[in-house]
Design a protein around this motif. Structure first.
Motif, PDB file in Angstrom:
ATOM      1  N   ARG A 149       0.836  -1.210   0.000  1.00 49.43           N
ATOM      2  CA  ARG A 149       0.000   0.000   0.000  1.00 49.43           C
ATOM      3  C   ARG A 149       0.870   1.259   0.000  1.00 49.43           C
ATOM      4  O   ARG A 149       0.619   2.196  -0.751  1.00 49.43           O
ATOM      5  N   ASN A 150       1.909   1.282   0.841  1.00 47.99           N
ATOM      6  CA  ASN A 150       2.790   2.459   0.894  1.00 47.99           C
ATOM      7  C   ASN A 150       3.497   2.683  -0.436  1.00 47.99           C
ATOM      8  O   ASN A 150       3.642   3.819  -0.895  1.00 47.99           O
ATOM      9  N   PHE A 151       3.961   1.591  -1.050  1.00 52.24           N
ATOM     10  CA  PHE A 151       4.668   1.726  -2.318  1.00 52.24           C
ATOM     11  C   PHE A 151       3.745   2.245  -3.412  1.00 52.24           C
ATOM     12  O   PHE A 151       4.087   3.180  -4.145  1.00 52.24           O
ATOM     13  N   LEU A 152       2.554   1.653  -3.521  1.00 52.53           N
ATOM     14  CA  LEU A 152       1.619   2.094  -4.561  1.00 52.53           C
ATOM     15  C   LEU A 152       1.130   3.517  -4.316  1.00 52.53           C
ATOM     16  O   LEU A 152       0.965   4.295  -5.262  1.00 52.53           O
ATOM     17  N   ASN A 153       0.938   3.890  -3.042  1.00 52.84           N
ATOM     18  CA  ASN A 153       0.577   5.278  -2.723  1.00 52.84           C
ATOM     19  C   ASN A 153       1.676   6.231  -3.174  1.00 52.84           C
ATOM     20  O   ASN A 153       1.402   7.302  -3.722  1.00 52.84           O
ATOM     21  N   MET A 154       2.933   5.833  -2.929  1.00 51.86           N
ATOM     22  CA  MET A 154       4.056   6.664  -3.355  1.00 51.86           C
ATOM     23  C   MET A 154       4.045   6.829  -4.875  1.00 51.86           C
ATOM     24  O   MET A 154       4.173   7.936  -5.390  1.00 51.86           O
ATOM     25  N   LEU A 155       3.867   5.724  -5.606  1.00 54.07           N
ATOM     26  CA  LEU A 155       3.843   5.799  -7.073  1.00 54.07           C
ATOM     27  C   LEU A 155       2.705   6.689  -7.562  1.00 54.07           C
ATOM     28  O   LEU A 155       2.884   7.485  -8.495  1.00 54.07           O
ATOM     29  N   ASP A 156       1.533   6.563  -6.934  1.00 55.28           N
ATOM     30  CA  ASP A 156       0.398   7.413  -7.320  1.00 55.28           C
ATOM     31  C   ASP A 156       0.701   8.883  -7.056  1.00 55.28           C
ATOM     32  O   ASP A 156       0.427   9.743  -7.900  1.00 55.28           O
ATOM     33  N   ASP A 157       1.274   9.179  -5.883  1.00 53.54           N
ATOM     34  CA  ASP A 157       1.643  10.563  -5.557  1.00 53.54           C
ATOM     35  C   ASP A 157       2.660  11.089  -6.562  1.00 53.54           C
ATOM     36  O   ASP A 157       2.553  12.229  -7.034  1.00 53.54           O
ATOM     37  N   PHE A 158       3.660  10.270  -6.889  1.00 55.14           N
ATOM     38  CA  PHE A 158       4.675  10.681  -7.851  1.00 55.14           C
ATOM     39  C   PHE A 158       4.040  10.990  -9.201  1.00 55.14           C
ATOM     40  O   PHE A 158       4.376  11.981  -9.848  1.00 55.14           O
ATOM     41  N   LYS A 159       3.134  10.140  -9.639  1.00 56.64           N
ATOM     42  CA  LYS A 159       2.478  10.335 -10.941  1.00 56.64           C
ATOM     43  C   LYS A 159       1.741  11.670 -10.971  1.00 56.64           C
ATOM     44  O   LYS A 159       1.849  12.423 -11.941  1.00 56.64           O
ATOM     45  N   GLN A 160       1.012  11.981  -9.898  1.00 55.98           N
ATOM     46  CA  GLN A 160       0.275  13.244  -9.815  1.00 55.98           C
ATOM     47  C   GLN A 160       1.201  14.454  -9.797  1.00 55.98           C
ATOM     48  O   GLN A 160       0.847  15.522 -10.274  1.00 55.98           O
ATOM     49  N   GLN A 161       2.400  14.279  -9.253  1.00 52.96           N
ATOM     50  CA  GLN A 161       3.352  15.388  -9.131  1.00 52.96           C
ATOM     51  C   GLN A 161       4.349  15.444 -10.282  1.00 52.96           C
ATOM     52  O   GLN A 161       5.264  16.270 -10.276  1.00 52.96           O
ATOM     53  N   GLY A 162       4.215  14.533 -11.244  1.00 52.35           N
ATOM     54  CA  GLY A 162       5.139  14.505 -12.373  1.00 52.35           C
ATOM     55  C   GLY A 162       6.506  13.951 -12.015  1.00 52.35           C
ATOM     56  O   GLY A 162       7.491  14.231 -12.699  1.00 52.35           O
ATOM     57  N   LYS A 163       6.577  13.159 -10.957  1.00 57.13           N
ATOM     58  CA  LYS A 163       7.845  12.554 -10.527  1.00 57.13           C
ATOM     59  C   LYS A 163       7.915  11.118 -11.026  1.00 57.13           C
ATOM     60  O   LYS A 163       6.903  10.497 -11.315  1.00 57.13           O
TER      61      LYS A 163
END
Length: 172
Positions: A88-102
């Protein structure tokens, strides 16, 4: 014609050590990630490190890296397990990165999130990382129960003494 200007990808290197990552010292991870960045023509703008478990996000270096995300474009780790051992933490991080262009990249697995296939593969790796962490936990728990049943004293290892085996006996 116009002259194209290429801007180097700015990298945040994240390294983490723990008891489950024997042999993956800070130095080993950082050296290999830096080599990967040189190969890709990426500029390292920060190195963040933690000595803790990857099961939660309450890590000082990890949180500082996230707070400073305006300074970097891609987080690069030696292995996906260094970032997270919780799906969950990893996928949340990936989702946050995607939204921020990271973006996110892992040297050992040789994949990144710049493509849909890379993102999918990273998600699958997160499942394996958490599974491996749970297996390690089960083994440690079983070993501790066995040791306790045999009357072995359990507790933190002394930093002053090291157990050495000689002729099948433990000596200090």
């Amino acid at each position: 014609g116009e002259l194209a200007v290429l801007v180097a990808m700015r990298v945040a290197i994240y390294i983490r050590t723990s008891t489950e990552a024997q042999g993956l010292s800070f130095e080993t991870q950082e050296t290999r990630v830096r080599q990967y960045c040189v190969f890709n023509g990426w500029e390292v703008v920060g190195v963040y490190r933690d000595e803790s478990t990857g099961r939660d996000t309450k890590r000082e270096g990890y949180q500082r890296m996230l707070r400073e995300r305006a300074n970097w474009d891609i987080m690069v780790v030696y292995a996906q397990t260094r970032a997270h051992r919780n799906i969950r933490n990893f996928l949340n991080m990936l989702d946050d990165f995607k939204q921020q262009g990271k973006q996110f990249a892992s040297v050992q697995e040789k994949i990144d999130t710049t493509s849909a296939m890379g993102w999918m593969f990273m998600a699958m790796l997160a499942v394996w990382a958490e599974g491996e962490s749970r297996i390690i936990g089960e083994r440690v728990e079983a070993g501790m129960k066995t040791a306790k049943a045999k009357g072995t004293k359990l507790g933190p290892r002394s930093k002053w003494f090291h157990i050495v085996e000689r002729d099948g006996r433990q000596v200090f």
